[in-house]
Design an enzyme around this catalytic site. Structure first.
Site, PDB file in Angstrom:
ATOM      1  N   HIS A 382       0.827  -1.162  -0.122  1.00 41.78           N
ATOM      2  CA  HIS A 382       0.164   0.025   0.050  1.00 41.78           C
ATOM      3  C   HIS A 382       0.879   1.062  -0.155  1.00 41.78           C
ATOM      4  CE1 HIS A 382      -3.728  -1.908   1.094  1.00 41.78           C
ATOM      5  NE2 HIS A 382      -3.013  -2.837   1.579  1.00 41.78           N
ATOM      6  N   LYS A 573      -8.481  13.603   4.714  1.00 39.38           N
ATOM      7  CA  LYS A 573      -7.591  12.405   4.628  1.00 39.38           C
ATOM      8  C   LYS A 573      -6.601  12.657   5.714  1.00 39.38           C
ATOM      9  CE  LYS A 573      -6.724  13.781   0.365  1.00 39.38           C
ATOM     10  NZ  LYS A 573      -6.724  12.472  -0.408  1.00 39.38           N
ATOM     11  N   ARG A 574      -5.801  11.575   6.007  1.00 38.58           N
ATOM     12  CA  ARG A 574      -4.689  11.827   7.087  1.00 38.58           C
ATOM     13  C   ARG A 574      -3.879  12.960   6.651  1.00 38.58           C
ATOM     14  NH1 ARG A 574      -3.939   7.952  11.079  1.00 38.58           N
ATOM     15  NH2 ARG A 574      -2.246   9.152  11.503  1.00 38.58           N
ATOM     16  N   LYS A 579       0.509  14.396   0.786  1.00 40.49           N
ATOM     17  CA  LYS A 579      -0.901  14.801   0.377  1.00 40.49           C
ATOM     18  C   LYS A 579      -1.146  16.268   0.082  1.00 40.49           C
ATOM     19  CE  LYS A 579      -2.629  10.669   3.060  1.00 40.49           C
ATOM     20  NZ  LYS A 579      -3.223   9.611   2.263  1.00 40.49           N
ATOM     21  N   THR A 681      -8.829   6.257  -1.734  1.00 40.69           N
ATOM     22  CA  THR A 681     -10.189   5.823  -1.761  1.00 40.69           C
ATOM     23  C   THR A 681     -11.206   6.789  -1.341  1.00 40.69           C
ATOM     24  OG1 THR A 681      -9.843   4.812   0.457  1.00 40.69           O
ATOM     25  CG2 THR A 681      -9.426   3.367  -1.370  1.00 40.69           C
ATOM     26  N   LYS A 685     -15.138   7.815  -3.190  1.00 36.75           N
ATOM     27  CA  LYS A 685     -16.345   7.994  -2.265  1.00 36.75           C
ATOM     28  C   LYS A 685     -16.997   9.554  -3.009  1.00 36.75           C
ATOM     29  CE  LYS A 685     -14.275   5.756   1.520  1.00 36.75           C
ATOM     30  NZ  LYS A 685     -13.250   5.789   2.433  1.00 36.75           N
TER      31      LYS A 685
END
Ligand code: 26Q
Length: 840
Positions: A382, A573-574, A579, A681, A685
């Site tokens: 991952h 998100k984290r 990111k 992911t 959504k």
């Protein structure tokens, strides 16, 4: 557990309890039957009456009524698996981020209308009492939530798949924001009981730690290795039911809790040290006390390695227990009947543990044991960040797991012989590929152990799998190209559309029927309706309702008023540098600077929402949270800004928050540095719920864009290749200098506009942007990000065009169902046959 005369788990011989279960009448699924059971649990089992003025007991009573209905189907499903002696897959994961169970069970059992009506008879509202359920937050983020979505899809596809995980006493920490800073609080989610688990002490296993090994002769010159003087811990299983969608299948998630052994306590007790014996009990139970809140590997923590071995060993022994019931000591076709899917390297010690059980306990020869292991294990990666690959110090292993370490050495010796045979004389390659990294403090490379011990190695999006083969695992790809494959992630549309978005669910089902809930590709049919005026009108109304609900959440949690006419721009998100929440924030600061400069002709109002947790030790990520909050404070309190721009940081982002957030989002931020996000992911959504994506060519974004078409995706930024080749000559100073917008933003930051009370506070962030070695290249993508944001703004103003694109996004999301993902895992890796549940 071995039955003893003290144990209540002695075999029952004459009872007809078991067999007679099938003759129990099936429970009523109508409103009256449910209302009746809820009242009975509320009054008789829980002992409450009209004076009860909270939602907890009504929630618990309803959960118990629903659980009864799961239980009948659960037993029938497990009997069907047992009677057909089906091949099974075990999904082994340190994380299962399940969220709430009630709404999902009600949906999958098709009890929605009956429950709402039954509760109405009792003067209750499902939506309200469902809020009482705490999230089961047994995971950090994407990897843990993926495991939960997978279980839902496996049950829906009627595949005999069991989850194995850890029953953490404390899940993911709860995040509060104090003075703009993240503060962590413990998540004692089991405090008020958990109606969704069934303790199974009769299947307790024993897991060994410490001690030493000794070689002893067996017979005919054969040697046995004995692992002696170990400190054992008991693993007690708790089973959680996993219902499929409208198919009467209920699979099992088995979570292990650590407990002290009795005799260990007794030894100490007899030696007169009562308090020490209680201490050892404590030490044993520590193993499953808390989830590690890092979403990148935290190196060298002994307790984490204990958790990993505890899970792997207990789960494998449990599978062996069941195997022996049906097959005795014959392991010859074990690999045809069992598969273990390893969720990242976290449970990869299972490779060595399976070898240990086969060789030491079942007396198989090494070669046969290795053949079985290699044909049973499958590994999913991952991450692409090399620094996040798990390694454990050999000295820690030796101290904690001396026998598994010996086995790893033996695996490595034979593996390196294979490498030497393939590339004679290439010692550099042997060193690179060795499972043991040599050096002053040698390390076990868990990913290499997982690859060597598995028949399948997969990434989680097309780009990610390609980069694994070309980069991180290139040597292994050359050796065993046939092992490598891709399985693009997905999400379950049951939770992430049907359950969380009632207005859109109703519209979709009345337009194209309900089949999409079990076959997401059906959404493609929506394209036939995209020009239908009435349909479009209802689409807009649904989005407005969802934005209203999200605005209420933001008002309640952040005291910031979001106007639903504005563009809702969301990044949840984290919090991690790769990111790039920071890039998003630089855009926010840019918008603020424009407003302050009066540059607001034909302005599109925006509400920007951030949410996410930072690992407690990740200081830079925590500083980014503080900066977001400071910027939000300045922007939201400036009268010159008003409704043109609002910014909020939603505390304690979690599964149940996302269930409100994704339906109410217009624009989904998926802006990681290309080549760093394995898949993502959340992006799926949002898309499913009709949001448009602004994103880089990273992870699953690439496949999302392929599905919706370039016109319905706001693309920006360097490609993974460009990132790679630019790294050498990256010059953020020049970029800032060349872009007046970025210069203006940097100037605001550098003159402490957002930290006037605390000058210098954000210097580490400013320095990271200006650093030519910034691995995340925030400055590099700023200009192109701004252009993409302007495109989004323009499209939002042309509202009809936006709505069309929103419909197309939802209609094109079929590929991103975990039903498709699991179909592929099964077709290419597991090869299980679906097994229908026995009739009720
Ligand atoms: C390992 C060792 C010690 C302590 C912690 C860890 C640890 C824990 C969790 C390491 C990594 C994680 C979680 C990783 C994760 O969530 N990865 C995400 O997985 C998603 C599902 O495949 C992807 O969509 C995301 O891109 C990826 O970041």
């Amino acid at each position: 557990m071995r039955p003893s005369k003290h144990s209540p788990f002695t075999p029952l011989t004459k009872s007809r309890l078991n067999g007679s279960l099938s003759s129990l009448p099936a429970l009523a699924m109508d409103a009256d039957g449910i209302a009746h059971d809820v009242r009975r649990y509320f009054c008789r089992t829980l002992g409450r009456d009209t004076s009860c003025n909270n939602t907890h007991y009504p929630y618990t009573a309803l959960a118990m009524a629903v659980r009864d209905r799961l239980m009948e189907r659960w037993q029938n499903t497990q009997r069907a698996y047992q009677e057909t002696d089906s091949k099974r897959t075990y999904y082994i994961s340190l994380e299962f981020l399940m969220g709430r169970a009630l709404g999902n069970s009600v949906l999958n059992l098709d009890m929605g209308d009956a429950v709402e009506q039954g509760l109405y008879e009792l003067g209750l509202v499902l939506e309200e009492i469902a809020e009482s359920e705490p999230d089961a937050g047994l995971g950090n983020g994407g990897l843990g939530r993926l495991a939960a979505c997978f279980l839902d899809s496996c049950a829906t596809l009627q595949l005999p798949v069991n989850g194995y995980g850890i029953r953490y006493e404390y899940g993911m920490f709860r995040q509060t924001i104090q003075d703009g800073h993240q503060v962590e609080e413990p998540d004692h989610w089991l405090r008020n009981g958990n109606p969704w688990e069934v303790e199974r002490p009769e299947f307790t296993q024993r897991v060994r730690f410490g001690g030493y090994t000794e070689i002893m002769p067996r017979w005919a010159g054969k040697m046995d290795v004995h692992w002696l003087e170990t400190n054992d811990v008991l693993a007690v299983p708790y089973d959680v039911p996993i219902p499929g969608y409208k198919n009467d299948t209920v699979n099992t998630l088995r979570l292990w809790k650590a407990a002290a052994t009795d005799e260990f306590n007794l030894d100490e007790f007899n030696a007169g040290s009562y308090t020490e014996s209680v201490e050892t009990k404590n030490a044993a139970e520590h193993i499953t006390m808390v989830l590690y809140p890092n979403d990148a590997s935290e190196s060298g923590k002994e307790l984490r390695l204990r958790q990993q071995y505890f899970l792997a060993s207990a789960s494998l022994q449990d599978v062996f227990r069941r195997w022996k019931l049906n097959h005795g000591n014959d392991f010859s076709n074990f690999a045809e009947k069992n598969c273990f899917q390893l969720n990242d390297t976290h449970p990869s010690i299972a490779v060595a543990e399976l070898m240990r059980l086969l060789v030491d306990h079942e007396s198989l020869g090494w070669d046969m044991a290795w053949e079985i292991t290699k044909n049973t294990m499958a590994y999913t990666n991952h991450t692409l960040l090399p620094e996040a690959l798990e390694r454990w110090p050999v000295r820690l292993f030796k101290h904690l797991l001396p026998r598994p370490l010996e086995i790893i050495y033996e695996i490595n010796a034979r593996f390196l012989a294979e490498v030497a045979n393939r590339w004679p004389g290439d010692t550099g390659r042997q060193q690179r590929m060795s499972i043991i990294e040599e050096g002053s403090d040698p390390q076990v490379r868990m990913a290499y152990l997982a690859i060597a011990g598995s028949f399948s190695v997969n990434g989680v999006a097309a780009l990610h799998s390609k980069l694994l083969q070309q980069g991180l695992f290139h040597d292994f790809y050359q050796l065993w190209p046939e092992k490598f494959n891709n399985k693009t992630n997905g999400v379950t549309q049951r939770r992430w559309l049907a359950a969380c978005n009632p207005p859109l669910r109703t519209l979709l089902s009345s337009t194209i029927g309900e089949e999409w809930i079990a076959d997401l590709s059906q959404l493609q049919k929506l394209t036939n309706h995209r020009d239908d005026r009435e349909f479009r009108h209802k689409w807009i109304l649904a989005k407005q309702q969802n934005k209203e609900r999200l605005a209420q959440l933001v008002l309640r949690e952040c005291s910031v008023q979001f106007n639903i006419d504005a563009l809702f721009d969301v990044q949840v998100k984290r919090v991690h540098e790769y990111k790039r929440q920071l890039l998003n924030l630089l855009h926010v600061i840019h918008l603020y600077a424009r407003i302050k400069a009066g540059d607001t002709t034909s302005w599109t109002p925006r509400c920007v929402l951030f949410g996410g947790k930072a690992a407690p030790g990740y200081l830079q990520a925590k500083l980014i949270i503080k900066l977001i909050n400071n910027v939000a404070h300045v922007v939201n309190n400036d009268p010159a800004v008003g409704d043109l721009l609002k910014v909020a940081f939603l505390p304690d982002y979690r599964v149940s928050a996302m269930e409100v957030i994704c339906p109410g989002t217009d624009l989904s931020e998926q802006i990681s540095t290309a080549g760093k996000e394995a898949s993502g992911t959340g992006n799926m959504k949002f898309m499913m719920n009709g949001a448009l994506t602004i994103g880089t060519l990273d992870g699953a974004n690439i496949e999302i864009r392929e599905e919706v078409g370039a016109d319905n995706f706001f693309l920006f930024g360097l490609t993974a290749e460009e990132v790679h080749e630019m790294q050498e000559r990256y010059n953020p100073e020049a970029i800032i200098h060349a872009d007046p917008n970025l210069s203006r933003v940097m100037n605001l930051l550098e003159k402490s506009h957002f930290n006037q009370q605390e000058p210098g506070l954000f210097d580490p962030i400013i320095n990271s942007i200006r650093n030519p070695h910034d691995p995340w290249m925030v400055a590099a993508d700023f200009t192109s990000y701004l252009e993409a944001q302007e495109q989004a703004t323009r499209l939002y103003q042309d509202h009809e065009a936006w709505v069309t694109s929103s419909i197309i996004n939802c209609a094109s999301s079929g590929r991103f169902s975990t039903d498709r993902t699991i179909y592929e895992y099964n077709h290419n890796i597991w090869r299980l046959k679906p097994v229908p549940s026995l009739p009720l």
